[in-house]
Design a protein around this motif. Structure first.
Motif, PDB file in Angstrom:
ATOM      1  N   ASP A  10      -7.381   9.431  58.684  1.00 57.14           N
ATOM      2  CA  ASP A  10      -6.876   8.307  57.899  1.00 57.14           C
ATOM      3  C   ASP A  10      -7.365   6.963  58.413  1.00 57.14           C
ATOM      4  O   ASP A  10      -7.360   5.971  57.683  1.00 57.14           O
ATOM      5  N   ASP A  27      -7.939   4.454  55.440  1.00 57.53           N
ATOM      6  CA  ASP A  27      -6.971   3.360  55.408  1.00 57.53           C
ATOM      7  C   ASP A  27      -7.639   1.998  55.478  1.00 57.53           C
ATOM      8  O   ASP A  27      -7.027   0.987  55.114  1.00 57.53           O
ATOM      9  N   TYR A  48      -4.967   0.360  52.996  1.00 57.86           N
ATOM     10  CA  TYR A  48      -3.628   0.630  53.526  1.00 57.86           C
ATOM     11  C   TYR A  48      -2.671  -0.505  53.212  1.00 57.86           C
ATOM     12  O   TYR A  48      -1.564  -0.279  52.700  1.00 57.86           O
TER      13      TYR A  48
END
Length: 319
Positions: free
Chosen positions: A222, A226, A267
């Motif tokens: 991630d 992100d 994100y």
């Protein structure tokens, strides 16, 4: 090959590359694969089968979170040449550190087992089965998000994903396939765990993609997705023909975005849609909402190779 974020791999990891156009291939430093035209010329003398196979050419890069460098970070991944290639990333869940458990232990052991089981006949190019077996064999406390992709020789890429690690397939400069994040709620992804309350291989999101020669596969934790938009991923890999350099460029772009107070990351953008943002006084101090844990990235490109039986090829080539 299993790679973890141990102290020997704090900022980057070595990569292996294969030629994008195969006219000669050495096997064990003993066997030379002749150009197709030359082998065809021998077919009248020896009728050994030759088949076209797809395989992945892979480059990797890893950048730990600055606060986790000393303990080596919490991600792990493996690369295997089995079949057309197998790649996987596991991201240890950092919350375990609050219980005095090293979050890296679970992800490293999970990937170690997956790497050793990839050749298991029961797995049979099924990444969900591989997750099942690797998870069952993992005894460390902890949990991890994980994604596994295995490619058959015909170019079919099979994917099993639990949580928010991700994969993109880029064809002719455009993203034509993306995995989806699995979350209980924002910033709380699905995860394989040592606890019975966690998810299992049955919760994995399973998909398959028929790849074509020249397709680019980007897999990462991630920390990549992100902080880097899909359009940036596509443009970055397009400007780097070497897979190792492309992986490094993407990882560094994610790191730079995470440290840029003015950059509105994927994100932070998603967080605002959930009603989450940092207070204005923190923004004045140069703080931003960021989901960066750390960035683990595997980038590969599909190539077409011609294979024939190694023993018989030795006879053909006279070695």
């Amino acid at each position: 090959m299993v790679v973890s974020s141990s102290s020997a791999f704090r900022s980057s990891l070595s990569s292996f590359l294969l030629p994008t156009k195969v006219t000669k291939l050495s096997l064990g430093n003993r066997i030379t694969l002749l150009p197709l035209s030359n082998v065809a010329a021998l077919s009248s003398q020896v009728t050994y089968p030759i088949k076209s196979e797809m395989s992945l050419c892979v480059g990797t890069h890893l950048i730990p979170h600055p606060n986790k460098i000393e303990r080596g970070g919490e991600d792990a991944f493996f690369i295997s040449s089995h079949g057309g290639g197998a790649i996987a990333v596991a991201d240890g869940v950092s919350g375990w550190a609050e219980r005095d458990v090293d979050p890296a232990l679970f992800s490293r052991e999970l990937m170690a087992h997956a790497s050793s089981m990839v050749y298991d006949t029961e797995v049979n190019y099924d990444p969900q089965v591989l997750l099942k077996k690797a998870h069952a064999a993992t005894s460390s406390m902890g949990s991890a998000t994980v994604i596994v992709a295995m490619m058959e020789g015909n170019g079919t890429l099979k994917i099993a994903n639990v949580g928010d690690c991700g994969l993109r397939v880029i064809r002719k400069g455009q993203i034509m396939f993306s995995t989806c994040t699995q979350e209980h709620y924002f910033d709380c992804p699905y995860q394989l765990s040592s606890e019975t309350s966690g998810q299992t291989y049955l919760d994995a999101m399973v998909s398959s993609v028929k790849l074509e020669e020249g397709d680019i596969v980007v897999m990462g934790s991630d920390g990549l997705f992100d902080n880097v938009y899909d359009r940036e991923i596509a443009s970055t890999v397009a400007s780097n023909s070497d897979v190792a350099e492309a992986a490094k460029a993407l990882a560094r772009l994610a790191r730079d975005h995470s440290m840029d107070i003015s950059f509105d990351s994927p994100y932070s953008s998603e967080a605002r849609t959930k009603g989450i943002d940092v207070p204005d006084w923190k923004k004045l101090l140069g703080m931003k909402l960021t989901g960066i844990d750390y960035i683990s990235l595997v980038k590969s490109i599909l190539i077409d190779t011609f294979l024939c039986d190694a023993y018989r090829l030795t006879e053909i080539c006279g070695h």
